[in-house]
Design a protein around this motif. Sequence first.
Motif, short mmCIF file in Angstrom:
data_model
loop_
_atom_site.label_atom_id
_atom_site.label_comp_id
_atom_site.label_asym_id
_atom_site.label_seq_id
_atom_site.Cartn_x
_atom_site.Cartn_y
_atom_site.Cartn_z
N MET A 1 -10.94 -4.76 10.27
CA MET A 1 -10.04 -4.31 9.20
C MET A 1 -10.26 -2.85 8.99
SD MET A 1 -10.82 -4.90 5.01
CE MET A 1 -12.39 -4.82 5.33
N LYS A 2 -8.94 -2.46 8.73
CA LYS A 2 -8.88 -0.97 8.60
C LYS A 2 -7.94 -0.89 7.41
CE LYS A 2 -7.40 3.33 10.55
NZ LYS A 2 -6.85 4.08 11.73
N HIS A 3 -8.68 -0.24 6.56
CA HIS A 3 -7.86 -0.04 4.99
C HIS A 3 -6.86 1.18 5.13
CE1 HIS A 3 -10.28 -2.49 2.32
NE2 HIS A 3 -11.26 -1.89 3.19
N THR A 4 -5.72 0.80 4.56
CA THR A 4 -4.60 1.91 4.52
C THR A 4 -4.10 2.09 3.19
OG1 THR A 4 -2.86 0.24 4.82
CG2 THR A 4 -3.75 0.92 6.78
N HIS A 5 -3.33 3.11 2.92
CA HIS A 5 -2.59 3.49 1.76
C HIS A 5 -1.32 2.99 1.73
CE1 HIS A 5 -5.61 6.27 0.08
NE2 HIS A 5 -6.02 6.58 1.37
N THR A 6 -0.51 2.62 2.80
CA THR A 6 0.70 1.71 2.78
C THR A 6 0.82 0.70 3.50
OG1 THR A 6 1.44 3.37 4.49
CG2 THR A 6 1.77 4.32 2.37
N LEU A 7 1.81 -0.01 3.24
CA LEU A 7 2.03 -1.28 4.14
C LEU A 7 2.76 -0.86 5.35
CD1 LEU A 7 2.67 -3.72 1.30
CD2 LEU A 7 0.70 -3.52 2.63
N LYS A 8 2.50 -1.37 6.64
CA LYS A 8 3.01 -0.92 7.87
C LYS A 8 4.55 -1.51 7.80
CE LYS A 8 -0.88 -1.39 10.95
NZ LYS A 8 -1.26 -2.16 11.95
N ASN A 9 4.59 -2.70 7.24
CA ASN A 9 5.95 -3.32 7.31
C ASN A 9 6.89 -3.44 6.17
OD1 ASN A 9 5.21 -3.85 10.16
ND2 ASN A 9 3.94 -5.51 9.29
N TYR A 10 6.55 -2.54 5.25
CA TYR A 10 7.43 -2.44 4.08
C TYR A 10 7.70 -0.92 3.62
CZ TYR A 10 8.65 -2.80 -0.76
OH TYR A 10 9.51 -3.14 -1.83
N GLN A 11 8.78 -0.55 3.67
CA GLN A 11 9.34 0.57 3.60
C GLN A 11 9.71 0.96 2.03
OE1 GLN A 11 9.42 2.49 6.30
NE2 GLN A 11 8.86 0.59 7.34
N GLY A 12 9.72 0.00 1.30
CA GLY A 12 10.09 0.66 -0.27
C GLY A 12 8.69 1.14 -0.98
N SER A 13 8.98 1.44 -2.10
CA SER A 13 7.79 2.25 -2.73
C SER A 13 6.71 1.19 -3.42
CB SER A 13 8.31 2.98 -4.14
OG SER A 13 9.06 2.18 -5.07
N PRO A 14 5.83 1.65 -4.14
CA PRO A 14 4.88 0.64 -4.52
C PRO A 14 5.39 -0.17 -5.77
CG PRO A 14 3.67 2.64 -4.04
CD PRO A 14 5.01 2.77 -3.93
N GLU A 15 6.42 0.66 -6.50
CA GLU A 15 6.85 0.05 -7.76
C GLU A 15 8.00 -1.10 -7.26
OE1 GLU A 15 5.39 4.09 -8.74
OE2 GLU A 15 6.84 3.46 -7.14
N GLN A 16 8.63 -0.52 -6.31
CA GLN A 16 9.62 -1.60 -5.59
C GLN A 16 8.86 -2.88 -5.11
OE1 GLN A 16 11.30 1.11 -2.92
NE2 GLN A 16 13.38 0.79 -3.74
N LEU A 17 7.74 -2.77 -4.45
CA LEU A 17 7.03 -3.67 -4.21
C LEU A 17 6.48 -4.62 -5.17
CD1 LEU A 17 5.62 -5.40 -1.87
CD2 LEU A 17 3.64 -3.72 -1.98
N ALA A 18 6.14 -4.07 -6.22
CA ALA A 18 5.43 -4.89 -7.24
C ALA A 18 6.76 -5.41 -8.00
CB ALA A 18 5.04 -3.99 -8.56
N GLU A 19 7.80 -4.82 -8.00
CA GLU A 19 9.09 -5.73 -8.61
C GLU A 19 9.43 -6.90 -7.69
OE1 GLU A 19 11.78 -6.01 -11.53
OE2 GLU A 19 10.24 -4.49 -11.40
N GLU A 20 9.61 -6.70 -6.45
CA GLU A 20 9.83 -7.84 -5.64
C GLU A 20 8.94 -8.92 -5.58
OE1 GLU A 20 11.27 -6.79 -1.48
OE2 GLU A 20 12.07 -4.65 -2.24
N ILE A 21 7.59 -8.58 -5.68
CA ILE A 21 6.63 -9.68 -5.64
C ILE A 21 6.86 -10.32 -7.09
CG2 ILE A 21 4.08 -10.14 -6.03
CD1 ILE A 21 3.77 -7.81 -3.95
N GLY A 22 7.10 -9.32 -8.27
CA GLY A 22 7.26 -10.32 -9.53
C GLY A 22 8.26 -11.04 -9.72
#
Length: 99
Positions: A1-22
């Motif tokens: 496992m290698k930790h990263t700061h971003t998701l490889k397959n997601y281009q949106g912002s962390p805020e967008q990701l949180a919104e989509e997950i929500g």
Amino acid sequence: MKHTHTLKNYQGSPEQLAEEIGDLFYDSLADLLHLLSEKLQKDANADLARQRFKLGGHLKECSLYLERASHEIQQAWQICEPHVPLEYQRVTSQNAPVS
């Protein structure tokens, strides 16, 4: 496992990701939280095995909180599910059309 700061397959912002997950239906959100809980539990076990007790303990605690969150959002789904049109619900053995 290698930790990263971003998701490889997601281009949106962390805020967008949180919104989509929500915006997931609560049953899907419960599944996601459960899977994340399991992942952190595996990480905790690996760190505890390496005698990283402080880190492993915090990861284990986080895993437990996520599992509790999964359970709670599943309860929310039980309340909402009867009001969700069938075309938006997942097909399960309980709501599958009878042939």
